[in-house]
Design a protein around this motif. Structure first.
Motif, PDB file in Angstrom:
ATOM      1  N   GLN A  10       0.767  -1.312   0.008  1.00  0.00           N
ATOM      2  CA  GLN A  10       0.010  -0.031  -0.006  1.00  0.00           C
ATOM      3  C   GLN A  10       0.881   1.276   0.020  1.00  0.00           C
ATOM      4  O   GLN A  10       0.447   2.223  -0.688  1.00  0.00           O
ATOM      5  N   LEU A  11       1.879   1.168   0.839  1.00  0.00           N
ATOM      6  CA  LEU A  11       2.857   2.329   0.936  1.00  0.00           C
ATOM      7  C   LEU A  11       3.368   2.644  -0.441  1.00  0.00           C
ATOM      8  O   LEU A  11       3.623   3.970  -0.941  1.00  0.00           O
ATOM      9  N   ASP A  16       3.921   5.912  -5.518  1.00  0.00           N
ATOM     10  CA  ASP A  16       3.633   5.945  -7.173  1.00  0.00           C
ATOM     11  C   ASP A  16       2.591   6.947  -7.453  1.00  0.00           C
ATOM     12  O   ASP A  16       2.818   7.756  -8.299  1.00  0.00           O
ATOM     13  N   HIS A  17       1.569   6.853  -6.462  1.00  0.00           N
ATOM     14  CA  HIS A  17       0.315   7.583  -6.874  1.00  0.00           C
ATOM     15  C   HIS A  17       0.690   9.162  -6.756  1.00  0.00           C
ATOM     16  O   HIS A  17       0.178  10.112  -7.346  1.00  0.00           O
ATOM     17  N   ALA A  18       1.316   9.484  -5.257  1.00  0.00           N
ATOM     18  CA  ALA A  18       1.830  11.093  -5.143  1.00  0.00           C
ATOM     19  C   ALA A  18       2.760  11.279  -6.120  1.00  0.00           C
ATOM     20  O   ALA A  18       2.438  12.560  -6.548  1.00  0.00           O
ATOM     21  N   GLN A  19       3.441  10.619  -6.774  1.00  0.00           N
ATOM     22  CA  GLN A  19       4.577  11.083  -8.045  1.00  0.00           C
ATOM     23  C   GLN A  19       3.636  11.070  -9.145  1.00  0.00           C
ATOM     24  O   GLN A  19       3.799  12.376  -9.843  1.00  0.00           O
ATOM     25  N   ILE A  41       6.000  15.555  -3.481  1.00  0.00           N
ATOM     26  CA  ILE A  41       5.963  14.219  -3.217  1.00  0.00           C
ATOM     27  C   ILE A  41       5.285  13.972  -1.636  1.00  0.00           C
ATOM     28  O   ILE A  41       4.287  13.416  -1.469  1.00  0.00           O
ATOM     29  N   SER A  42       6.256  14.628  -0.893  1.00  0.00           N
ATOM     30  CA  SER A  42       5.778  14.347   0.529  1.00  0.00           C
ATOM     31  C   SER A  42       4.638  15.027   0.852  1.00  0.00           C
ATOM     32  O   SER A  42       3.759  14.403   1.824  1.00  0.00           O
ATOM     33  N   SER A  43       4.119  16.206   0.516  1.00  0.00           N
ATOM     34  CA  SER A  43       2.928  16.918   0.485  1.00  0.00           C
ATOM     35  C   SER A  43       1.637  15.646   0.296  1.00  0.00           C
ATOM     36  O   SER A  43       0.673  15.598   0.813  1.00  0.00           O
ATOM     37  N   VAL A  48      -2.439  11.066   0.172  1.00  0.00           N
ATOM     38  CA  VAL A  48      -2.848   9.597  -0.315  1.00  0.00           C
ATOM     39  C   VAL A  48      -2.818   8.640   0.543  1.00  0.00           C
ATOM     40  O   VAL A  48      -3.690   7.892   0.544  1.00  0.00           O
ATOM     41  N   LYS A  49      -1.717   8.792   1.519  1.00  0.00           N
ATOM     42  CA  LYS A  49      -1.766   7.722   2.855  1.00  0.00           C
ATOM     43  C   LYS A  49      -3.051   7.659   3.246  1.00  0.00           C
ATOM     44  O   LYS A  49      -3.584   6.790   3.702  1.00  0.00           O
TER      45      LYS A  49
END
Length: 180
Positions: A10-11, A16-19, A41-43, A48-49
């Motif tokens: 999941q992580l 990948d989705h955040a990217q 990406i971090s934001s 997404v998480k």
């Protein structure tokens, strides 16, 4: 408050989705979308998480055939909410844990107007903006109308409407009752 632990798989999906989100809105450190005007990406990982963890938790309590994760198709502007649960619009607002005490339960006015129009439920979460920390905390929830009716204007990194009183946030267990 509920803690959800995401799996390694999941992580990876979240990363990948955040990217993909960052790339879609112009690349790392560009203006991005929305009121906050940051595209990192971090934001995006925080969001997404939070979306994935909320979905995971809700699937434990509600027939998952009734849960549509709209956040997966983030480019489709016709979809309402991050999640659709049996026709209910669910928006998920995530912060990093160290931000919670300062910025909890804030929604930019333009977003809030849309949330109220869509009769949305807002789930408040905290998690780290990385893939090392697998925990997501579901802090509570509110109807968007709660924030609209009881919120106060507050300037943070952007204009916000803030549901100031902790006592006005609903506990996660009551969300299951609301959605059934």
């Amino acid at each position: 408050m509920i803690e959800v632990s995401l799996s390694d798989k999941q992580l990876k999906w979240c990363r990948d989705h955040a990217q993909k989100i960052v790339d879609h809105y112009g690349g790392n450190n560009t203006l991005g979308s929305g009121s906050y005007n940051h595209n990192k990406i971090s934001s995006n990982l925080v969001g997404v998480k939070s979306e994935v963890a909320t979905t995971v938790w809700l699937k434990r309590h509600i027939d998952n055939r009734g849960i549509t994760p709209n956040f997966v198709d983030f480019k489709n502007k016709k979809l309402k909410g991050d999640l659709d649960i049996l026709g209910r619009c669910i928006e998920i607002k995530g912060l990093r844990p160290h931000q919670w005490d300062d910025f909890k339960r804030c929604i930019p006015p333009k977003q809030l107007k849309s949330y109220v129009r869509d009769d949305a439920i807002v789930v408040w979460t905290t998690t780290a903006g990385d893939t090392k920390d697998f925990k997501v905390t579901l802090q509570g929830w509110n109807y968007a109308k709660d924030v609209d009716d009881n919120g106060v204007y507050r300037k943070t990194i952007c204009d916000n409407i803030w549901l100031e009183e902790d006592s006005q946030m609903r506990d996660m267990e009551s969300l299951i009752k609301e959605l059934k």
